[in-house]
Design a protein around this motif. Structure first.
Motif, PDB file in Angstrom:
ATOM      1  N   LEU A 118     -53.923  25.426  45.346  1.00 48.26           N
ATOM      2  CA  LEU A 118     -54.305  26.644  46.066  1.00 48.26           C
ATOM      3  C   LEU A 118     -54.268  26.408  47.570  1.00 48.26           C
ATOM      4  N   LEU A 119     -54.731  25.238  47.995  1.00 50.68           N
ATOM      5  CA  LEU A 119     -54.719  24.886  49.415  1.00 50.68           C
ATOM      6  C   LEU A 119     -53.292  24.887  49.963  1.00 50.68           C
ATOM      7  N   ALA A 120     -52.357  24.314  49.196  1.00 51.44           N
ATOM      8  CA  ALA A 120     -50.967  24.251  49.651  1.00 51.44           C
ATOM      9  C   ALA A 120     -50.370  25.645  49.804  1.00 51.44           C
ATOM     10  N   LEU A 121     -50.655  26.545  48.850  1.00 53.28           N
ATOM     11  CA  LEU A 121     -50.136  27.909  48.927  1.00 53.28           C
ATOM     12  C   LEU A 121     -50.754  28.680  50.095  1.00 53.28           C
ATOM     13  N   VAL A 124     -52.115  32.178  54.981  1.00 51.83           N
ATOM     14  CA  VAL A 124     -53.371  32.349  55.725  1.00 51.83           C
ATOM     15  C   VAL A 124     -53.244  31.625  57.064  1.00 51.83           C
ATOM     16  N   PRO A 125     -53.727  32.213  58.164  1.00 57.29           N
ATOM     17  CA  PRO A 125     -53.723  31.494  59.448  1.00 57.29           C
ATOM     18  C   PRO A 125     -54.411  30.145  59.315  1.00 57.29           C
ATOM     19  N   VAL A 126     -53.857  29.133  59.968  1.00 58.66           N
ATOM     20  CA  VAL A 126     -54.316  27.763  59.730  1.00 58.66           C
ATOM     21  C   VAL A 126     -55.809  27.593  60.020  1.00 58.66           C
ATOM     22  N   ALA A 127     -56.337  28.314  60.998  1.00 57.80           N
ATOM     23  CA  ALA A 127     -57.755  28.187  61.327  1.00 57.80           C
ATOM     24  C   ALA A 127     -58.663  28.734  60.224  1.00 57.80           C
ATOM     25  N   ALA A 128     -58.110  29.583  59.342  1.00 54.68           N
ATOM     26  CA  ALA A 128     -58.912  30.192  58.280  1.00 54.68           C
ATOM     27  C   ALA A 128     -58.726  29.512  56.928  1.00 54.68           C
ATOM     28  N   LYS A 141     -51.622  21.578  60.554  1.00 56.08           N
ATOM     29  CA  LYS A 141     -50.620  21.808  59.509  1.00 56.08           C
ATOM     30  C   LYS A 141     -50.015  20.500  59.035  1.00 56.08           C
ATOM     31  N   ALA A 142     -49.619  19.647  59.977  1.00 60.94           N
ATOM     32  CA  ALA A 142     -49.012  18.365  59.616  1.00 60.94           C
ATOM     33  C   ALA A 142     -50.008  17.483  58.865  1.00 60.94           C
ATOM     34  N   ALA A 143     -51.259  17.462  59.333  1.00 65.23           N
ATOM     35  CA  ALA A 143     -52.284  16.642  58.686  1.00 65.23           C
ATOM     36  C   ALA A 143     -52.578  17.149  57.282  1.00 65.23           C
ATOM     37  N   LEU A 144     -52.637  18.470  57.124  1.00 63.74           N
ATOM     38  CA  LEU A 144     -52.893  19.052  55.806  1.00 63.74           C
ATOM     39  C   LEU A 144     -51.771  18.707  54.833  1.00 63.74           C
ATOM     40  N   GLY A 145     -50.516  18.824  55.294  1.00 61.73           N
ATOM     41  CA  GLY A 145     -49.385  18.457  54.444  1.00 61.73           C
ATOM     42  C   GLY A 145     -49.420  16.992  54.041  1.00 61.73           C
ATOM     43  N   GLY A 146     -49.735  16.124  55.007  1.00 63.07           N
ATOM     44  CA  GLY A 146     -49.828  14.698  54.709  1.00 63.07           C
ATOM     45  C   GLY A 146     -50.933  14.393  53.716  1.00 63.07           C
ATOM     46  N   PHE A 147     -52.069  15.080  53.843  1.00 59.16           N
ATOM     47  CA  PHE A 147     -53.195  14.856  52.932  1.00 59.16           C
ATOM     48  C   PHE A 147     -52.833  15.287  51.510  1.00 59.16           C
ATOM     49  N   ILE A 165     -61.853  18.943  57.257  1.00 54.19           N
ATOM     50  CA  ILE A 165     -60.537  18.895  57.899  1.00 54.19           C
ATOM     51  C   ILE A 165     -59.429  19.278  56.929  1.00 54.19           C
ATOM     52  N   PHE A 166     -59.525  18.774  55.686  1.00 57.55           N
ATOM     53  CA  PHE A 166     -58.411  18.901  54.742  1.00 57.55           C
ATOM     54  C   PHE A 166     -58.690  19.837  53.566  1.00 57.55           C
ATOM     55  N   GLY A 167     -59.941  20.092  53.241  1.00 56.28           N
ATOM     56  CA  GLY A 167     -60.260  21.069  52.209  1.00 56.28           C
ATOM     57  C   GLY A 167     -60.510  20.513  50.828  1.00 56.28           C
ATOM     58  N   ALA A 168     -59.504  19.959  50.174  1.00 58.26           N
ATOM     59  CA  ALA A 168     -59.591  19.619  48.748  1.00 58.26           C
ATOM     60  C   ALA A 168     -59.864  18.137  48.535  1.00 58.26           C
ATOM     61  N   THR A 169     -61.141  17.772  48.430  1.00 58.79           N
ATOM     62  CA  THR A 169     -61.503  16.363  48.213  1.00 58.79           C
ATOM     63  C   THR A 169     -62.056  16.130  46.814  1.00 58.79           C
TER      64      THR A 169
END
Length: 239
Positions: free
Chosen positions: A25-28, A33-37, A93-99, A132-136
């Motif tokens: 869901l985070l990836a989609l 969704v705007p990155v800040a949200a 965005k880059a950090a989220l993709g890497g995570f 920072i990344f959401g899905a832990t």
């Protein structure tokens, strides 16, 4: 409409395979969704999906461990919120993709059972990361799986821990000034479809052999994550 449907199917995925729905869901959301949200909205949706499961299994929750986790989660949320505030949109965005790539392909080690101080440390580290990344969820599951080998105890305490973590995260973002109200219609609808997905998940996804499904799922997540990294790097190059 895409995110509402995605909430249904990713909740079904979590029930059928065990974990992974929150990451998918985070990836989609990285596209819609705007990155800040992304992280605040994702957190409230995941809070809704975990609270129901925790309530149903409340008699099996290890409450002392949950209290210890909370002691670490509060400073972890504060520290994570401080970091998020200084990161630019392309970097996020880059950090989220890497995570997402890390969570998808890294073999998480089997950890020994931990005591109450270990839960406080886990609460601090994973709550910092979730800001920072959401899905832990996969990290918390690794810790809890060895501490609670009994299935109901594990599922109940995991749901309670994730509910608490998303609640602390939501409060931290609200205190930092994030405006949740404009997102509430979408959040409420995604929570409802997520609950429906949980109910029918076994019937939908267990038709596919798990090994084949896991491979397809990982490939799709990888493509989404790589494109998030690409977009982030392109934004930094133009910035």
């Amino acid at each position: 409409m895409v995110l509402v449907s995605a909430s249904f199917f990713t909740s079904a995925l979590t029930v059928s395979v065990g974990i992974g729905g929150g990451v998918a869901l985070l990836a989609l959301m990285g596209y819609l969704v705007p990155v800040a949200a992304i992280i605040p909205v994702h957190g409230v949706v995941q809070l809704g999906s975990n609270v129901g499961r925790a309530a149903l299994l409340r008699n099996h929750v290890a409450w002392a461990c949950l209290a210890a986790f909370f002691i670490g989660a509060v400073p972890g949320a504060w520290a994570g919120g401080s970091v998020v505030g200084v990161l630019s949109e392309p970097v996020l965005k880059a950090a989220l993709g890497g995570f997402i790539l890390l969570i998808t392909w890294m073999r998480l080690p089997r950890l020994a059972a931990i005591r109450l101080p270990g839960f406080a440390v886990t609460g601090a580290i994973t709550t910092f990361l979730t800001m920072i990344f959401g899905a832990t969820g996969p990290f918390n599951a690794v810790v809890l799986s060895k501490t609670f080998p009994e299935r109901l105890r594990f599922q109940a305490t995991t749901a309670a821990v994730m509910s608490l973590q998303h609640l602390v995260k939501t409060a931290a973002f609200a205190l930092a000034g994030f405006a949740f109200w404009p997102w509430m219609p979408l959040i409420a609808t995604m929570i409802l479809t997520g609950l429906a997905g949980t109910w029918v998940g076994v019937h939908i996804l267990r038709e596919t052999p798990e090994s084949r499904f896991q491979l397809i799922f990982k490939i799709c997540l990888t493509l989404l994550a790589l494109d998030l990294v690409r977009r982030g790097v392109a934004g930094m190059a133009h910035g």
